[in-house]
Write a protein that holds these residues in place. Structure first.
Motif, PDB file in Angstrom:
ATOM      1  N   GLU A 160     -25.414   9.599  -3.478  1.00  0.00           N
ATOM      2  CA  GLU A 160     -24.305   8.790  -2.970  1.00  0.00           C
ATOM      3  C   GLU A 160     -23.670   9.546  -1.822  1.00  0.00           C
ATOM      4  OE1 GLU A 160     -21.758   6.321  -5.809  1.00  0.00           O
ATOM      5  OE2 GLU A 160     -22.470   7.984  -7.044  1.00  0.00           O
ATOM      6  N   ASP A 168       0.831  -1.202   0.000  1.00  0.00           N
ATOM      7  CA  ASP A 168       0.000   0.000   0.000  1.00  0.00           C
ATOM      8  C   ASP A 168       0.869   1.256   0.000  1.00  0.00           C
ATOM      9  OD1 ASP A 168      -2.612   1.422   0.407  1.00  0.00           O
ATOM     10  OD2 ASP A 168      -1.562   2.065   2.219  1.00  0.00           O
ATOM     11  N   SER A 203     -21.630  -0.342   0.883  1.00  0.00           N
ATOM     12  CA  SER A 203     -20.373  -1.074   1.021  1.00  0.00           C
ATOM     13  C   SER A 203     -19.577  -0.482   2.179  1.00  0.00           C
ATOM     14  CB  SER A 203     -19.562  -1.031  -0.274  1.00  0.00           C
ATOM     15  OG  SER A 203     -19.301   0.301  -0.621  1.00  0.00           O
ATOM     16  N   GLU A 204     -18.859  -1.353   2.860  1.00  0.00           N
ATOM     17  CA  GLU A 204     -18.062  -0.914   4.009  1.00  0.00           C
ATOM     18  C   GLU A 204     -16.735  -0.381   3.498  1.00  0.00           C
ATOM     19  OE1 GLU A 204     -17.998  -3.771   7.323  1.00  0.00           O
ATOM     20  OE2 GLU A 204     -15.844  -3.400   7.381  1.00  0.00           O
ATOM     21  N   THR A 205     -16.300   0.769   3.999  1.00  0.00           N
ATOM     22  CA  THR A 205     -15.019   1.330   3.557  1.00  0.00           C
ATOM     23  C   THR A 205     -13.911   1.095   4.576  1.00  0.00           C
ATOM     24  OG1 THR A 205     -15.697   3.467   4.448  1.00  0.00           O
ATOM     25  CG2 THR A 205     -15.985   3.121   2.073  1.00  0.00           C
ATOM     26  N   HIS A 206     -14.232   1.071   5.849  1.00  0.00           N
ATOM     27  CA  HIS A 206     -13.210   0.765   6.857  1.00  0.00           C
ATOM     28  C   HIS A 206     -13.862   0.332   8.162  1.00  0.00           C
ATOM     29  CE1 HIS A 206     -14.012   5.138   7.293  1.00  0.00           C
ATOM     30  NE2 HIS A 206     -13.946   4.879   8.574  1.00  0.00           N
ATOM     31  N   ARG A 207     -13.097  -0.445   8.923  1.00  0.00           N
ATOM     32  CA  ARG A 207     -13.584  -0.952  10.211  1.00  0.00           C
ATOM     33  C   ARG A 207     -12.379  -1.074  11.135  1.00  0.00           C
ATOM     34  NH1 ARG A 207     -17.946  -4.243  11.959  1.00  0.00           N
ATOM     35  NH2 ARG A 207     -18.745  -4.057   9.849  1.00  0.00           N
ATOM     36  N   GLY A 210     -16.848   2.812   8.620  1.00  0.00           N
ATOM     37  CA  GLY A 210     -17.220   3.687   7.508  1.00  0.00           C
ATOM     38  C   GLY A 210     -17.976   2.948   6.419  1.00  0.00           C
ATOM     39  N   PHE A 211     -18.899   3.656   5.780  1.00  0.00           N
ATOM     40  CA  PHE A 211     -19.683   3.078   4.688  1.00  0.00           C
ATOM     41  C   PHE A 211     -19.778   4.052   3.537  1.00  0.00           C
ATOM     42  CE2 PHE A 211     -21.367   1.289   8.620  1.00  0.00           C
ATOM     43  CZ  PHE A 211     -21.431  -0.066   8.339  1.00  0.00           C
ATOM     44  N   ARG A 212     -19.926   3.486   2.353  1.00  0.00           N
ATOM     45  CA  ARG A 212     -20.319   4.262   1.178  1.00  0.00           C
ATOM     46  C   ARG A 212     -21.701   3.770   0.785  1.00  0.00           C
ATOM     47  NH1 ARG A 212     -18.096   7.615  -2.148  1.00  0.00           N
ATOM     48  NH2 ARG A 212     -16.094   7.469  -1.096  1.00  0.00           N
ATOM     49  N   ASP A 238     -19.641   7.962   8.526  1.00  0.00           N
ATOM     50  CA  ASP A 238     -18.549   7.699   9.466  1.00  0.00           C
ATOM     51  C   ASP A 238     -19.182   7.636  10.845  1.00  0.00           C
ATOM     52  OD1 ASP A 238     -16.775   8.726  11.633  1.00  0.00           O
ATOM     53  OD2 ASP A 238     -15.267   8.895  10.066  1.00  0.00           O
ATOM     54  N   THR A 280     -21.176   9.175   2.143  1.00  0.00           N
ATOM     55  CA  THR A 280     -20.375   8.389   3.082  1.00  0.00           C
ATOM     56  C   THR A 280     -21.005   8.471   4.470  1.00  0.00           C
ATOM     57  OG1 THR A 280     -19.027  10.329   3.575  1.00  0.00           O
ATOM     58  CG2 THR A 280     -18.207   8.839   1.865  1.00  0.00           C
TER      59      THR A 280
END
Ligand SMILES: [Zn+2]
Length: 399
Positions: free
Chosen positions: A268, A141, A306-310, A202-204, A272, A270
């Motif tokens: 659309e 990354d 969709s999940e962006t981070h956890r 986080g989600f989108r 948090d 996000t």
């Protein structure tokens, strides 16, 4: 003026950017700040090193066992404040200075650290230095983000990042930081003992309705995606306000097709959501998904999530929390326990070693801004509490 406050002012001149401070990983500005710190660590007789990840470390090698590590970071966000990170590093320096002046003999080593790239401003990395320090690398990354080229331009070698791992020689980590929120100031409390770093999820989201004529379509039959998104924003906000143990934020929202006389067909956005406690964190999935499904159903909208981070909450060490609370009481400071809504290097360290943090009040809760301010007396009080805690740790043998 105390040496701590004078040094905060001095450090703020390095990378000064209009009325703020800009110092990013592997830039001349941060290198200059590191040199400034190295000179001070050197003057206190520490063994100094800039490690393979660009972390600045000063080692007081005395006594036996694992070291007590104290510090924070000197990198900043663009046009950031003078206290975020710098206060913790300079207070760690102050700890060494105090113990030297007192002639304290260490039973275990004491290390000062300024972690590189905590803010991740340049490559949206974040905590790269502390992650390398604990051996939690994400080389693919980081390479994709161009960290390798920036490192070579600054005289570092990307391939050597694994060599920065030194956590195995550390037995405890302490960090003083500004709160970056308004809680201490509002409560009139001097010191916050951080119970843990909030978990972040986080989600989108895509809500799909039907674009149509804004004048001819009767209100009752519209499938307005933005109206649905607005209901989600408000529902999450109300729930977070009501509960008090979570935060919810919608920070990005786009509407298509985007005509003043067209019903929004797609929204659309996000989401948090964060929680300090594990139980509250585990309730966040249901809260978000149930809210989205209910609103989508009511408004007859299609829903894609969709999940962006956890990142689950990171509890900090309870023994070190107690040590900080006792040290604060001895220093005559008022204290409360609180979670941190922001991420910190302590979160990375806490996965490997007992780690704890203390906060001092931020004026009006503002940070990541030239307006960031903590009163000199609170900087000094926080530093005195830190020195007391460090003294207690290093005068007992390390494990
Ligand atoms: Zn910080």
């Amino acid at each position: 003026m105390s040496s701590l406050v004078a040094e905060l002012e001095d450090a703020a001149r390095i990378g000064a950017d209009e009325d703020g401070v800009s110092r990013f990983a592997w830039t001349p500005e941060l290198a200059q700040a590191n040199e400034w710190l190295l000179a001070r660590l050197d003057a206190l007789g520490l063994e100094t090193e800039v490690d393979a990840a660009g972390n600045v470390i000063g080692r007081w090698e005395e006594g036996e066992g694992t070291a007590v590590l104290v510090g924070s970071h000197l990198d900043t966000v663009p046009r950031g404040g003078r206290f975020d990170g710098a206060l913790g590093v300079l207070s760690a320096l102050e700890s060494v200075r105090s113990l030297r002046q007192e002639g304290v003999a260490l039973k275990r080593p004491l290390w000062v650290v300024s972690f590189n790239d905590e803010e991740g401003s340049r490559f949206q990395t974040g905590m790269l230095g502390s992650r390398a320090f604990v051996g939690d690398l994400d080389l693919d990354d980081w390479r994709k983000r161009g960290v390798d080229a920036a490192m070579s331009a600054a005289g570092f070698d990307f391939e050597r990042l694994p060599e920065a791992r030194a956590v195995d020689r550390v037995g405890a980590y302490l960090e003083l930081h500004i709160e970056q929120g308004p809680v201490l100031e509002q409560k009139g409390i001097d010191i916050g003992i951080v119970t843990g770093i909030a978990g972040m999820l986080g989600f989108r989201v895509r809500l799909i309705g039907e674009a149509n004529h804004a004048g001819t379509t009767p209100m009752a039959v519209r499938r307005d995606a933005l109206a649905g998104a607005a209901r989600v924003v408000l529902a999450l906000r109300e729930e977070a306000l009501k509960r008090g143990d979570i935060t919810a934020n919608v920070g990005v929202l786009t509407v298509t097709p985007g005509g003043f006389n067209v019903i929004p067909g797609v929204a659309e956005f996000t989401i948090d959501v964060r929680a300090g406690e594990p139980d509250a964190f585990s309730s966040l999935d249901d809260l978000v998904l149930e809210t989205l499904e209910r609103v989508a159903g009511d408004e007859q909208l299609g829903l894609e999530v969709s999940e962006t981070h956890r990142k689950p909450p990171t509890p900090l060490d309870s023994g070190l929390q107690d040590l900080l609370a006792e040290s604060a009481a001895e220093a005559g400071a008022s204290v409360c326990r609180m979670p941190s809504g922001a991420g910190h290097d302590a979160m990375v360290l806490a996965k490997r070693v007992p780690a704890a943090m203390l906060f001092v009040p931020s004026r009006r809760g503002i940070s990541h801004s030239p307006e960031e301010f903590t009163a000199p007396e609170h900087c000094e009080l926080g530093s005195r509490v830190l020195v007391r805690a460090v003294r207690r740790l290093v005068t007992k043998p390390g494990g």
